[in-house]
Write a protein that holds these residues in place. Structure first.
Motif, short mmCIF file in Angstrom:
data_model
loop_
_atom_site.label_atom_id
_atom_site.label_comp_id
_atom_site.label_asym_id
_atom_site.label_seq_id
_atom_site.Cartn_x
_atom_site.Cartn_y
_atom_site.Cartn_z
N MET A 134 0.82 -1.21 0.00
CA MET A 134 0.00 0.00 0.00
C MET A 134 0.86 1.27 0.00
O MET A 134 0.51 2.27 -0.63
N LYS A 135 1.98 1.23 0.69
CA LYS A 135 2.85 2.40 0.76
C LYS A 135 3.49 2.70 -0.59
O LYS A 135 3.97 3.82 -0.82
N ASN A 136 3.50 1.70 -1.48
CA ASN A 136 4.06 1.89 -2.82
C ASN A 136 2.99 2.18 -3.86
O ASN A 136 3.29 2.27 -5.05
N LEU A 137 1.74 2.33 -3.41
CA LEU A 137 0.64 2.60 -4.33
C LEU A 137 0.12 4.03 -4.14
O LEU A 137 0.17 4.58 -3.04
N PRO A 138 -0.42 4.63 -5.19
CA PRO A 138 -1.00 5.98 -5.07
C PRO A 138 -2.27 5.98 -4.23
O PRO A 138 -2.85 4.94 -3.92
N LYS A 139 -2.74 7.18 -3.89
CA LYS A 139 -3.86 7.33 -2.97
C LYS A 139 -5.19 6.87 -3.54
O LYS A 139 -6.18 6.76 -2.80
N LYS A 140 -5.26 6.58 -4.82
CA LYS A 140 -6.52 6.13 -5.41
C LYS A 140 -6.85 4.69 -5.03
O LYS A 140 -7.93 4.18 -5.37
N PHE A 141 -5.95 4.00 -4.30
CA PHE A 141 -6.19 2.62 -3.87
C PHE A 141 -6.57 2.57 -2.40
O PHE A 141 -5.90 3.17 -1.55
N THR A 142 -7.65 1.85 -2.11
CA THR A 142 -8.09 1.59 -0.73
C THR A 142 -7.98 0.09 -0.47
O THR A 142 -8.31 -0.73 -1.33
N LEU A 143 -7.55 -0.26 0.73
CA LEU A 143 -7.43 -1.66 1.13
C LEU A 143 -8.51 -2.01 2.15
O LEU A 143 -8.70 -1.29 3.13
#
Length: 378
Positions: A229-238
Motif C-alpha cells: 500500500m505504501k508503494n501505491l498511489p492514494k486512489k487505492f483503498t485496502l
C-alpha cells in the motif's frame, strides 16, 4: 447429548458417510462457511447421508438438513487434541465410509480405531503439502506409517498435497480439490453495515478497492500488504476482513491510515458482498493449503493477484481470472497492481472470473468425491 436421531426410511436408500474434523479451530456453521458442510450438501444430492463431527467448547447437535447432522464434541487438549466421544458416535452412526480431515492431528487415530473395529473403509482429505517444525513432522510421518495399510483413498486438495502424500508413502492418491457452497451468500440488500457503505462511497469517488480476507496475524501477511500500500498511489483503498482487528490497527501508520478499512470479523454469508464490491483480491500467504478466500473471490467476480504456492497456483488461471507472482517483494507487487489498472486488464480478468467461477463450487467438485467413494465401496 441427545441420542442422534436417524431416519430409518432414509437409511434404507442412502449410503452414509461420517466426516471427522480434528482441527483445533472451533467453527460454527451459523457464522462460518465450513467446507465439510458444502461437500455434505452436494453429496446429499448424489444420494448420501452425512454426519460431521467437529470440536467445540461444549457438546452440541445441529440438524442442518434432513440428511446432514453436525455434532460438536468437547475437545480433549488444546493445540494437540481431539473431539471426545467420537468413537461412540461413529459406532452408533454405522457409516459406510469414514473420512478424516488431514492426518496431522490425534483425531486420525480415532478414525483408524473405528475403521478397524467396524471394518469400514477409511479415506483422508489432505490439504497440507509440507510440515513446519520437527515435532509435527515426526508426528505426521509416524501417523502416515500407521495408517498407510488401512487407507482406501487419499483425497488430495492440491497437486502439491498429492506429492506430499506420495512422499509419506501413502498410496491410492486422488486429486480432489475442495469447493464453494454457493448457497450460503446473501445479496447486498440484506446488509446495511458501515464497512460496505464505506466501500461503496469510495468506489463512487473513483477509488480502486483491494481486498484481503483471513487471520490478520497469519505469518507476515498484513505487514507485507501494508508495504504494498505504501508503494501505491492514494486512489487505492485496502479492505481487510478478519481478526484480530487490533493486530492490524497497531501496524497502520500515518502514511496509509486513511486508505485502510479494517472490518473485523464478518459472517461468511456477507463475504460475497465485500468481494463483489472489490476490484482485486490479494492472496499473498507463503503457505496456503487451498486458498478458499481466493476461490470465493473469483466466484464473486473479483480477480486475484496471488503468490504462486499451494492451492493458489491451481485456483488462479494466470491472465484469465487473476495473476500469479513467484516472489513476495512489495514493490514488485505494487508495480504489478498499477500496471493491471492502468492497462485495464482488471476488466478482462473479471470476465474470466465469470467464466471460471462455477467450476470452483461444490456442485462441480463433489462429483469426483462421489466417484471415489463409490469405487472404494465396490
Amino acid at each position: 447429548m441427545d441420542r442422534l436421531e436417524l431416519s430409518v426410511e432414509a437409511n434404507k436408500c442412502k449410503q452414509k458417510i461420517l466426516i471427522l474434523r480434528g482441527s483445533s479451530q472451533y467453527v460454527s456453521p451459523k457464522t462460518y462457511n465450513v467446507q465439510e458442510i458444502g461437500l455434505a450438501k452436494a453429496l446429499v444430492r448424489l444420494g448420501w447421508k452425512v454426519l460431521i463431527i467437529s470440536s467445540g467448547p461444549k457438546e452440541l447437535t445441529m440438524k442442518l438438513d434432513e440428511n446432514i447432522d453436525w455434532i460438536e464434541l468437547e475437545r480433549k487438549g488444546k493445540t494437540i487434541g481431539w473431539p471426545q466421544g467420537s468413537l461412540r458416535i461413529i459406532e452408533q452412526f454405522q457409516p459406510d465410509i469414514i473420512q478424516c480431515q488431514d492426518i496431522t492431528n490425534p483425531a486420525t487415530y480415532q478414525a483408524l480405531i473405528s475403521k478397524i473395529k467396524l471394518g469400514t473403509p477409511l479415506v483422508f482429505s489432505l490439504g497440507e503439502y509440507k510440515t513446519n517444525g520437527h515435532i509435527k513432522s515426526l508426528f505426521t510421518k509416524i501417523t502416515a506409517k500407521a495408517i498407510k495399510n488401512h487407507v482406501s483413498a487419499v483425497l488430495c486438495k492440491t497437486k502439491s498435497s498429492m506429492e506430499f502424500s506420495n512422499s509419506l508413502g501413502l498410496s491410492s492418491n486422488f486429486y480432489a480439490p475442495v469447493g464453494i457452497d454457493e448457497n450460503v451468500y446473501v445479496r447486498r440488500e440484506n446488509l446495511d453495515d458501515w464497512w460496505i457503505n464505506e466501500i461503496e462511497n469510495r468506489r463512487n469517488n473513483g477509488e480502486y478497492i483491494l481486498c484481503h480476507v483471513g487471520r490478520l496475524d497469519k505469518h507476515d501477511n498484513i505487514e507485507f500488504i501494508f508495504k504494498i500500500m505504501k508503494n501505491l498511489p492514494k486512489k487505492f483503498t485496502l479492505v481487510l476482513i478478519g481478526e484480530p482487528k487490533s493486530y492490524a490497527n497497531k501496524l497502520i501508520d500515518d502514511d496509509i491510515k486513511d486508505r485502510v478499512i479494517v472490518t473485523g470479523a464478518v459472517p461468511n454469508k456477507y463475504i460475497g458482498i465485500a468481494l463483489s464490491n472489490s476490484d482485486l483480491y490479494l492472496a499473498c500467504s507463503e503457505y496456503e493449503i487451498f486458498g478458499m478466500s481466493a476461490a470465493e473471490s473469483i466466484f464473486h467476480g473479483c480477480p486475484v493477484l496471488g503468490y504462486s504456492t499451494g492451492g493458489i497456483r491451481e485456483i488462479i488461471q494466470h491472465e484469465t481470472n487473476g495473476w500469479l507472482l513467484s516472489r513476495r517483494e512489495p514493490n514488485e507487487w505494487a508495480t504489478m497492481i498499477n500496471k493491471l489498472f492502468n492497462t485495464d486488464q482488471i476488466s478482462h480478468a473479471k470476465r474470466g472470473c465469470a467464466e471460471t467461477g462455477k467450476s470452483l463450487t461444490w456442485n462441480s467438485r463433489a462429483t469426483v468425491y462421489n466417484q471415489i467413494y463409490r469405487d472404494v465401496l465396490r
